[in-house]
Design a protein around this motif. Sequence first.
Motif, short mmCIF file in Angstrom:
data_model
loop_
_atom_site.label_atom_id
_atom_site.label_comp_id
_atom_site.label_asym_id
_atom_site.label_seq_id
_atom_site.Cartn_x
_atom_site.Cartn_y
_atom_site.Cartn_z
N ILE A 27 -6.38 0.49 14.30
CA ILE A 27 -4.91 0.48 14.21
C ILE A 27 -4.45 1.34 13.05
O ILE A 27 -3.49 2.12 13.16
N CYS A 28 -5.15 1.22 11.92
CA CYS A 28 -4.82 2.02 10.74
C CYS A 28 -4.96 3.51 11.04
O CYS A 28 -4.10 4.32 10.69
N PHE A 29 -6.04 3.88 11.73
CA PHE A 29 -6.31 5.29 12.02
C PHE A 29 -5.20 5.90 12.88
O PHE A 29 -4.77 7.03 12.65
N TYR A 30 -4.75 5.14 13.88
CA TYR A 30 -3.77 5.69 14.81
C TYR A 30 -2.32 5.57 14.33
O TYR A 30 -1.44 6.27 14.82
N MET A 31 -2.09 4.70 13.35
CA MET A 31 -0.73 4.54 12.84
C MET A 31 -0.43 5.46 11.66
O MET A 31 0.73 5.83 11.44
N VAL A 32 -1.46 5.82 10.91
CA VAL A 32 -1.26 6.61 9.70
C VAL A 32 -1.69 8.05 9.95
O VAL A 32 -2.79 8.31 10.43
N LYS A 33 -0.82 8.98 9.61
CA LYS A 33 -1.14 10.39 9.76
C LYS A 33 -0.78 11.14 8.48
O LYS A 33 0.20 10.80 7.81
N PHE A 34 -1.61 12.12 8.15
CA PHE A 34 -1.37 12.94 6.98
C PHE A 34 -0.85 14.30 7.43
O PHE A 34 -1.41 14.91 8.35
N HIS A 35 0.20 14.76 6.77
CA HIS A 35 0.74 16.08 7.05
C HIS A 35 0.66 16.92 5.79
O HIS A 35 0.97 16.43 4.70
N PRO A 36 0.26 18.17 5.87
CA PRO A 36 0.14 19.02 4.68
C PRO A 36 1.47 19.07 3.90
O PRO A 36 2.53 19.32 4.47
N GLY A 37 1.39 18.79 2.64
CA GLY A 37 2.56 18.89 1.76
C GLY A 37 3.53 17.74 1.89
O GLY A 37 4.61 17.76 1.31
N LYS A 38 3.18 16.71 2.66
CA LYS A 38 4.06 15.56 2.83
C LYS A 38 3.33 14.28 2.49
O LYS A 38 2.11 14.25 2.38
N ASN A 39 4.09 13.23 2.35
CA ASN A 39 3.51 11.93 2.11
C ASN A 39 2.97 11.34 3.40
O ASN A 39 3.23 11.85 4.49
#
Length: 236
Positions: free
Chosen positions: A222-234
């Motif tokens: 659930i954590c893997f699919y809910m959280v995403k990292f974007h370059p230069g963003k939170n």
Amino acid sequence: MSHVPARSALKGVREAIPLLGGYIPVSLSFGLVATQAGFTTWEAAAISLLIYAGASQFLFVGMVAAGSPLWLVIALTLLINIRHVVYGPNLAAWLPPSRHWLWLMHGLTDQVFALAHTRLPQLREAERFGWFLGAALLAWVVWIVGTVVGATGGEALTARWPLLGEIMPFALPALFLTMVAPRFTDKRWALALGCTIASALFFTLYGWSNVAIPLAAACGAICFYMVKFHPGKNVL
């Protein structure tokens, strides 16, 4: 082209050899534990032949030896193995059509899945079936042979070299550690794995050790699919 399946099967065997560093000591340990729990060598071998589920086998023999109801033994064994419902769809995109996959999925263990998930996309479609066949069969055969050796000679080995008795139980978690450690270089995977580890510890400390693995795996997914990292963003 007629030699491709044989060559790809041999490639699968070669590339699965490093997995044996974990399979051999764990299967030896299981054979020893099974006989100590009152199972015969043939019964231990049959469990490895038919159930072939690593940690679930230890749970199975422990609960049977403790006199647990059969329905509870079956339910908890299936519950721990429910993670395989996730493994299949993740590999499905890389599997060529074949009527034999239903039988070969018996050889889909955590370690074979981790290796296949990395290697199958790198192989030509014509090689994938043979590669999986070779890798899965090697792991399965070694697991069964290790169980028989552990059941027949495990006590003699640990009596002669007591340190083996201390090392063998750690082989399974060590094998899992080597599989997941490279993923910590990725922020998203590191966060999901950290969530999984924390959840497993929480459930275990609060007395839910029998279901800690599947629940922690669900939390991590659930954590893997809910959280995403974007370059230069939170984190979103």
